[in-house]
Design a protein around this motif. Sequence first.
Motif, PDB file in Angstrom:
ATOM      1  N   GLY A  21       0.826  -1.210   0.000  1.00 36.28           N
ATOM      2  CA  GLY A  21       0.000   0.000   0.000  1.00 36.28           C
ATOM      3  C   GLY A  21       0.854   1.252   0.000  1.00 36.28           C
ATOM      4  N   PHE A  22       1.905   1.211   0.794  1.00 40.23           N
ATOM      5  CA  PHE A  22       2.830   2.345   0.884  1.00 40.23           C
ATOM      6  C   PHE A  22       3.437   2.649  -0.487  1.00 40.23           C
ATOM      7  CE2 PHE A  22       7.329   3.501   1.255  1.00 40.23           C
ATOM      8  CZ  PHE A  22       7.293   4.623   2.059  1.00 40.23           C
ATOM      9  N   TYR A  23       3.902   1.605  -1.165  1.00 37.00           N
ATOM     10  CA  TYR A  23       4.546   1.838  -2.471  1.00 37.00           C
ATOM     11  C   TYR A  23       3.522   2.253  -3.521  1.00 37.00           C
ATOM     12  CZ  TYR A  23       9.137   0.348  -0.886  1.00 37.00           C
ATOM     13  OH  TYR A  23      10.341   0.296  -0.238  1.00 37.00           O
ATOM     14  N   ARG A  24       2.296   1.696  -3.439  1.00 35.83           N
ATOM     15  CA  ARG A  24       1.283   2.022  -4.459  1.00 35.83           C
ATOM     16  C   ARG A  24       0.871   3.490  -4.407  1.00 35.83           C
ATOM     17  NH1 ARG A  24      -1.501  -2.919  -3.290  1.00 35.83           N
ATOM     18  NH2 ARG A  24      -0.812  -4.452  -4.813  1.00 35.83           N
ATOM     19  N   GLU A  25       1.053   4.128  -3.234  1.00 36.50           N
ATOM     20  CA  GLU A  25       0.611   5.521  -3.114  1.00 36.50           C
ATOM     21  C   GLU A  25       1.365   6.463  -4.052  1.00 36.50           C
ATOM     22  OE1 GLU A  25       0.767   6.788   0.968  1.00 36.50           O
ATOM     23  OE2 GLU A  25      -0.757   5.291   1.474  1.00 36.50           O
ATOM     24  N   ARG A  26       2.577   6.104  -4.388  1.00 37.92           N
ATOM     25  CA  ARG A  26       3.364   6.975  -5.280  1.00 37.92           C
ATOM     26  C   ARG A  26       4.070   6.145  -6.344  1.00 37.92           C
ATOM     27  NH1 ARG A  26       6.548   9.819  -0.755  1.00 37.92           N
ATOM     28  NH2 ARG A  26       5.149   8.550   0.496  1.00 37.92           N
ATOM     29  N   GLU A  27       4.296   6.784  -7.476  1.00 37.25           N
ATOM     30  CA  GLU A  27       4.947   6.067  -8.573  1.00 37.25           C
ATOM     31  C   GLU A  27       6.355   5.649  -8.215  1.00 37.25           C
ATOM     32  OE1 GLU A  27       5.233   7.844 -12.624  1.00 37.25           O
ATOM     33  OE2 GLU A  27       3.080   8.102 -12.215  1.00 37.25           O
ATOM     34  N   GLN A  28       7.033   6.533  -7.500  1.00 38.75           N
ATOM     35  CA  GLN A  28       8.394   6.229  -7.041  1.00 38.75           C
ATOM     36  C   GLN A  28       8.538   6.839  -5.658  1.00 38.75           C
ATOM     37  OE1 GLN A  28      11.662   7.429  -9.615  1.00 38.75           O
ATOM     38  NE2 GLN A  28      13.124   7.286  -7.944  1.00 38.75           N
ATOM     39  N   VAL A  29       8.985   6.030  -4.694  1.00 40.22           N
ATOM     40  CA  VAL A  29       9.065   6.528  -3.322  1.00 40.22           C
ATOM     41  C   VAL A  29      10.459   7.056  -3.015  1.00 40.22           C
ATOM     42  CG1 VAL A  29       8.886   5.893  -0.898  1.00 40.22           C
ATOM     43  CG2 VAL A  29       7.238   4.981  -2.536  1.00 40.22           C
ATOM     44  N   TRP A  30      11.470   6.252  -3.310  1.00 38.78           N
ATOM     45  CA  TRP A  30      12.835   6.637  -2.938  1.00 38.78           C
ATOM     46  C   TRP A  30      13.524   7.360  -4.096  1.00 38.78           C
ATOM     47  CZ3 TRP A  30      11.682   6.030   1.750  1.00 38.78           C
ATOM     48  CH2 TRP A  30      11.139   4.853   2.260  1.00 38.78           C
ATOM     49  N   SER A  31      14.707   7.894  -3.811  1.00 44.17           N
ATOM     50  CA  SER A  31      15.377   8.778  -4.762  1.00 44.17           C
ATOM     51  C   SER A  31      15.905   8.059  -5.998  1.00 44.17           C
ATOM     52  CB  SER A  31      16.565   9.453  -4.067  1.00 44.17           C
ATOM     53  OG  SER A  31      17.540   8.468  -3.753  1.00 44.17           O
ATOM     54  N   GLY A  32      16.119   6.758  -5.908  1.00 47.03           N
ATOM     55  CA  GLY A  32      16.743   6.036  -7.019  1.00 47.03           C
ATOM     56  C   GLY A  32      18.259   6.102  -6.975  1.00 47.03           C
ATOM     57  N   LYS A  33      18.789   6.875  -5.981  1.00 44.14           N
ATOM     58  CA  LYS A  33      20.253   6.978  -5.857  1.00 44.14           C
ATOM     59  C   LYS A  33      20.726   5.974  -4.807  1.00 44.14           C
ATOM     60  CE  LYS A  33      20.494  11.897  -6.881  1.00 44.14           C
ATOM     61  NZ  LYS A  33      19.534  12.739  -6.188  1.00 44.14           N
ATOM     62  N   PRO A  34      21.953   5.487  -4.968  1.00 41.82           N
ATOM     63  CA  PRO A  34      22.456   4.550  -3.958  1.00 41.82           C
ATOM     64  C   PRO A  34      22.713   5.264  -2.636  1.00 41.82           C
ATOM     65  CG  PRO A  34      24.191   5.086  -5.517  1.00 41.82           C
ATOM     66  CD  PRO A  34      22.939   5.737  -6.038  1.00 41.82           C
ATOM     67  N   ASN A  35      22.617   4.510  -1.567  1.00 41.75           N
ATOM     68  CA  ASN A  35      22.881   5.026  -0.225  1.00 41.75           C
ATOM     69  C   ASN A  35      24.338   5.500  -0.123  1.00 41.75           C
ATOM     70  OD1 ASN A  35      24.010   4.270   2.614  1.00 41.75           O
ATOM     71  ND2 ASN A  35      21.808   4.571   2.874  1.00 41.75           N
ATOM     72  N   ALA A  36      24.532   6.702   0.445  1.00 42.09           N
ATOM     73  CA  ALA A  36      25.876   7.302   0.480  1.00 42.09           C
ATOM     74  C   ALA A  36      26.855   6.444   1.277  1.00 42.09           C
ATOM     75  CB  ALA A  36      25.796   8.700   1.074  1.00 42.09           C
ATOM     76  N   ALA A  37      26.408   5.860   2.374  1.00 41.69           N
ATOM     77  CA  ALA A  37      27.314   5.030   3.187  1.00 41.69           C
ATOM     78  C   ALA A  37      27.713   3.777   2.405  1.00 41.69           C
ATOM     79  CB  ALA A  37      26.648   4.644   4.508  1.00 41.69           C
ATOM     80  N   LEU A  38      26.773   3.232   1.642  1.00 41.41           N
ATOM     81  CA  LEU A  38      27.088   2.056   0.816  1.00 41.41           C
ATOM     82  C   LEU A  38      28.155   2.425  -0.210  1.00 41.41           C
ATOM     83  CD1 LEU A  38      26.251  -0.912  -0.090  1.00 41.41           C
ATOM     84  CD2 LEU A  38      24.796   0.224  -1.771  1.00 41.41           C
ATOM     85  N   VAL A  39      27.956   3.548  -0.863  1.00 42.56           N
ATOM     86  CA  VAL A  39      28.914   3.980  -1.890  1.00 42.56           C
ATOM     87  C   VAL A  39      30.299   4.160  -1.263  1.00 42.56           C
ATOM     88  CG1 VAL A  39      29.500   5.863  -3.468  1.00 42.56           C
ATOM     89  CG2 VAL A  39      27.130   5.065  -3.300  1.00 42.56           C
ATOM     90  N   ARG A  40      30.318   4.800  -0.088  1.00 43.19           N
ATOM     91  CA  ARG A  40      31.601   5.050   0.577  1.00 43.19           C
ATOM     92  C   ARG A  40      32.288   3.734   0.962  1.00 43.19           C
ATOM     93  NH1 ARG A  40      29.613   8.099   4.355  1.00 43.19           N
ATOM     94  NH2 ARG A  40      29.549   6.401   5.841  1.00 43.19           N
ATOM     95  N   GLU A  41      31.514   2.802   1.503  1.00 39.97           N
ATOM     96  CA  GLU A  41      32.108   1.564   2.021  1.00 39.97           C
ATOM     97  C   GLU A  41      32.545   0.615   0.905  1.00 39.97           C
ATOM     98  OE1 GLU A  41      32.788   1.135   5.068  1.00 39.97           O
ATOM     99  OE2 GLU A  41      31.615   2.742   5.967  1.00 39.97           O
ATOM    100  N   ILE A  42      31.814   0.641  -0.197  1.00 40.14           N
ATOM    101  CA  ILE A  42      31.970  -0.420  -1.191  1.00 40.14           C
ATOM    102  C   ILE A  42      32.847  -0.025  -2.370  1.00 40.14           C
ATOM    103  CG2 ILE A  42      30.628  -1.878  -2.821  1.00 40.14           C
ATOM    104  CD1 ILE A  42      30.340  -2.410   0.318  1.00 40.14           C
ATOM    105  N   SER A  43      32.972   1.278  -2.599  1.00 41.00           N
ATOM    106  CA  SER A  43      33.627   1.712  -3.836  1.00 41.00           C
ATOM    107  C   SER A  43      35.019   1.114  -4.024  1.00 41.00           C
ATOM    108  CB  SER A  43      33.691   3.239  -3.888  1.00 41.00           C
ATOM    109  OG  SER A  43      32.377   3.721  -4.032  1.00 41.00           O
ATOM    110  N   MET A  44      35.728   0.870  -2.912  1.00 40.00           N
ATOM    111  CA  MET A  44      37.096   0.365  -3.021  1.00 40.00           C
ATOM    112  C   MET A  44      37.164  -1.168  -3.131  1.00 40.00           C
ATOM    113  SD  MET A  44      38.558   3.207  -2.913  1.00 40.00           S
ATOM    114  CE  MET A  44      40.312   2.983  -2.664  1.00 40.00           C
ATOM    115  N   LEU A  45      36.043  -1.853  -2.941  1.00 46.98           N
ATOM    116  CA  LEU A  45      36.089  -3.317  -2.912  1.00 46.98           C
ATOM    117  C   LEU A  45      35.954  -3.920  -4.306  1.00 46.98           C
ATOM    118  CD1 LEU A  45      33.756  -4.219   0.110  1.00 46.98           C
ATOM    119  CD2 LEU A  45      36.232  -3.852   0.097  1.00 46.98           C
TER     120      LEU A  45
END
Length: 217
Positions: A21-45
Motif C-alpha cells: 500500500g505504501f509503495y502504491r501511493e506513489r509512482e516512485q518513493v525513494w530517490s533512485g540513488k544509492p545510499n551514500a554510506a554504501l557507496v563510501r564503504e563499497i567503492s574500493m572493494l
Amino acid sequence: MNHHEHPAPGPTPRPSEFWDGFYREREQVWSGKPNAALVREISMLAPGTAIDLGCGEGADAIWLASRGWRVTGVDVSAVALGRAAAQAARAGVAERVTWLHRDLAAWEPDQQYSLVAALFLHSPVELPREHILLAATRAVAPGGLLLVVGHGAFPPWSRHPAPEGGLPSAQELAASLGLRPAEWAVETGNTEGRVATGPEGQTAVMTDTVLRARRRA
Ligand SMILES: C[S@@+](CC[C@H](N)C(=O)[O-])C[C@H]1O[C@@H](n2cnc3c(N)ncnc32)[C@H](O)[C@@H]1O
C-alpha cells in the motif's frame, strides 16, 4: 529519504499489505540513488556476491550490479520488487540481480555472501529487526562484510512508534548481535548530519548509524 508513512488507524496490517500500500501511493518513493554510506564503504572493494535485505525499489542493488556485483535483493513488497526489476532492466543489469519476494521475519538467506547489507530496514509495522540482523550475520562469508545503516532517530514528522529507549546506536546494535572480536572486526559510527525533507516540505538534520563488520577470513 522519507521513510515515514504510517499505517491507517485500526488493526495493524500485515507487513506485505502495509508496504504494498505504501509503495502504491506513489509512482516512485525513494530517490533512485544509492545510499551514500554504501557507496563510501563499497567503492574500493572488488565485486563479489551481495544480498540487500529490505531492498525496496532496488537502487542500492542496481548500483552494486552496475559495479559488477552479483546481487540478490529481498523485500516483502511485490510492488517495490516489480519496480526494482523494471529499473534493473532499464539499467542493463537485470542478469546480475535476483529479486526475492520474502518476509524476512520468516525467511533467512540460505547461502553466504561477500556483502550483506541492511539499509534503513525500519518499519512502522511488525519487524523483528534484531532477529533479521542476527540471520544477516550468519549470511556473511568469511572475509565478507556486514553493512547496516539505519536511523539514529526518526525525524520529527515521523509517527513511527519509536522503541522504548529510542533506536539503537551502532554500538548498541553491534553489542546486541554478539559479534565476537575473534571472528569479527567491527567499526561503528554515525554519518554527518544530512538534511532530510518531510512530507510537507519541512526539513530536519538527520544522523544515520552505520555498523560495518568484517568477518575474519
Ligand atoms: C524504509 S524502507 C528502506 C528501503 C531501502 N533499503 C532504502 O534504503 O531505500 C524498508 C524496506 O523494508 C521492507 N520490509 C519491511 N519489512 C520487511 C520484512 N518483514 N521482510 C522483507 N522486507 C521488509 C519494506 O518493504 C521496505 O522496502
